[in-house]
Motif scaffolding. Structure first.
Motif, mmCIF file in Angstrom:
data_model
loop_
_atom_site.group_PDB
_atom_site.id
_atom_site.type_symbol
_atom_site.label_atom_id
_atom_site.label_comp_id
_atom_site.label_asym_id
_atom_site.label_seq_id
_atom_site.Cartn_x
_atom_site.Cartn_y
_atom_site.Cartn_z
ATOM 1 N N ARG A 206 1.318 -15.335 -4.583
ATOM 2 C CA ARG A 206 0.225 -15.191 -5.358
ATOM 3 C C ARG A 206 0.290 -14.400 -6.532
ATOM 4 N N ARG A 207 1.143 -13.193 -6.428
ATOM 5 C CA ARG A 207 1.221 -12.265 -7.506
ATOM 6 C C ARG A 207 1.574 -12.707 -8.997
ATOM 7 N N ILE A 208 1.771 -14.131 -8.894
ATOM 8 C CA ILE A 208 2.169 -14.664 -10.137
ATOM 9 C C ILE A 208 1.157 -14.360 -11.240
ATOM 10 N N THR A 209 -0.004 -14.383 -10.846
ATOM 11 C CA THR A 209 -0.912 -14.416 -11.782
ATOM 12 C C THR A 209 -1.026 -13.041 -12.562
ATOM 13 N N GLN A 210 -0.446 -12.054 -11.931
ATOM 14 C CA GLN A 210 -0.218 -10.587 -12.819
ATOM 15 C C GLN A 210 0.861 -11.045 -14.054
#
Length: 304
Positions: A108-112
């Protein structure tokens, strides 16, 4: 009563030599459901040509074993090769009954990462939205591969979005740990952190000694020869050049920082990030019908 053993997957390890990348097809032998992990598109920087021969070899393997691909998985947004995830999803949708497209999953931290590099390369917002990935995994989330259970483990350090996948007595750790004679991954990318990588490595080395750690890359020295896809936890504890023995976090950070300061940027850094924040989708066409990637230019001396 004898406790039943955990079902073990069938694992196909496919090495892509141009980028030193290990790709994996992991299957439940009883149902033939399978996942693909960290696939590669072929890219020639001298001609700017993208081809699919490496990805097509994965498709042939899947067909030959009659596998049903339920997920296409990424450990992180790679900076050294272009992902074939979207290409594979499209091709598999053409060949499966009902045209089902397997979902592309990532942490989910791909958005960063999408936010940081999307701005840097001026990737249109709709091409770098979280929704270009079908599944954003939470830490410790589990999902099924047929009768197998896969668990997501957060492994930051190389990149902040980095995750691994634990399937049976195997962990697919991406670019966290390399073979013992190479050590660990670099931490000098934006969002990278050597202390976080040390913690991630300790998380891996705390697993039972027989667990196999499947790496994302190998760059074998001539003295070793062939690349190797996995090494056991116990072997890493004994032989990993960055982690074996009583190496503490301070010593590790000093060694890793010194090592990273002398590394050149990956050859396909800019091309990879622009494609991979899009989940492997190609850039949209310009007004002239051309797909474009942005590359920085360095000027020596005074600018004009």
């Amino acid at each position: 009563m004898i406790k039943p053993t955990t079902p073990e997957p069938t694992i196909h390890s496919l090495f892509e030599p141009q980028t030193g990348t290990w790709q994996y097809v992991v299957a439940d032998p009883s149902t033939h459901d399978a996942v693909i992990i960290d696939s590669v598109l072929d890219y020639d920087p001298s001609t700017q040509k993208i081809t699919t021969s490496t990805a097509d070899s994965i498709l042939r393997l899947i067909t030959s074993h009659s596998y049903n691909v339920t997920h296409i998985l990424e450990t992180h947004a790679h900076a050294d090769h272009l992902t074939a995830a979207s290409y594979l999803a499209a091709r598999l949708a053409q060949t499966t009954q009902g045209g089902t497209r397997p979902p592309i999953g990532i942490g989910r931290r791909i958005t960063q990462v999408q936010s940081a590099f999307g701005r840097k390369y001026e990737v249109p917002e709709d091409e770098r939205a979280a929704t270009v990935f079908d599944t954003l995994f939470d830490d410790d989330e589990t999902f099924a591969i047929g009768g197998l259970t896969a668990r997501v483990v957060h492994l930051p350090g190389h990149t902040p979005d980095h995750i691994g996948y634990v399937i049976g007595d195997n962990v697919f750790c991406g670019d966290s740990i390399f073979p013992p004679d190479i050590g660990t991954a670099r931490c000098d990318f934006p969002g990278g952190d050597a202390a976080s990588l040390y913690a991630s490595a300790q998380k891996l080395l705390a697993m039972p000694g027989h667990v196999r750690i499947f790496t994302g890359h190998d760059y074998p020295p001539a003295s070793r020869g062939a690349p190797v896809p996995w090494t056991s936890v116990s072997e890493h504890r004994e032989r990993n050049v960055h982690l074996a023995g009583e190496v503490g976090v301070r010593e590790f950070v000093e060694r890793r920082t010194e090592r990273d300061s002398g590394l050149a940027a990956p050859r396909l850094l800019h091309q990879s990030l622009q494609v991979n924040v899009r989940a492997g989708r190609l850039p949209g066409r310009s007004a002239d019908g051309v797909r474009l990637l942005r590359l920085p230019v360095r000027v020596e001396g005074a600018e004009w």
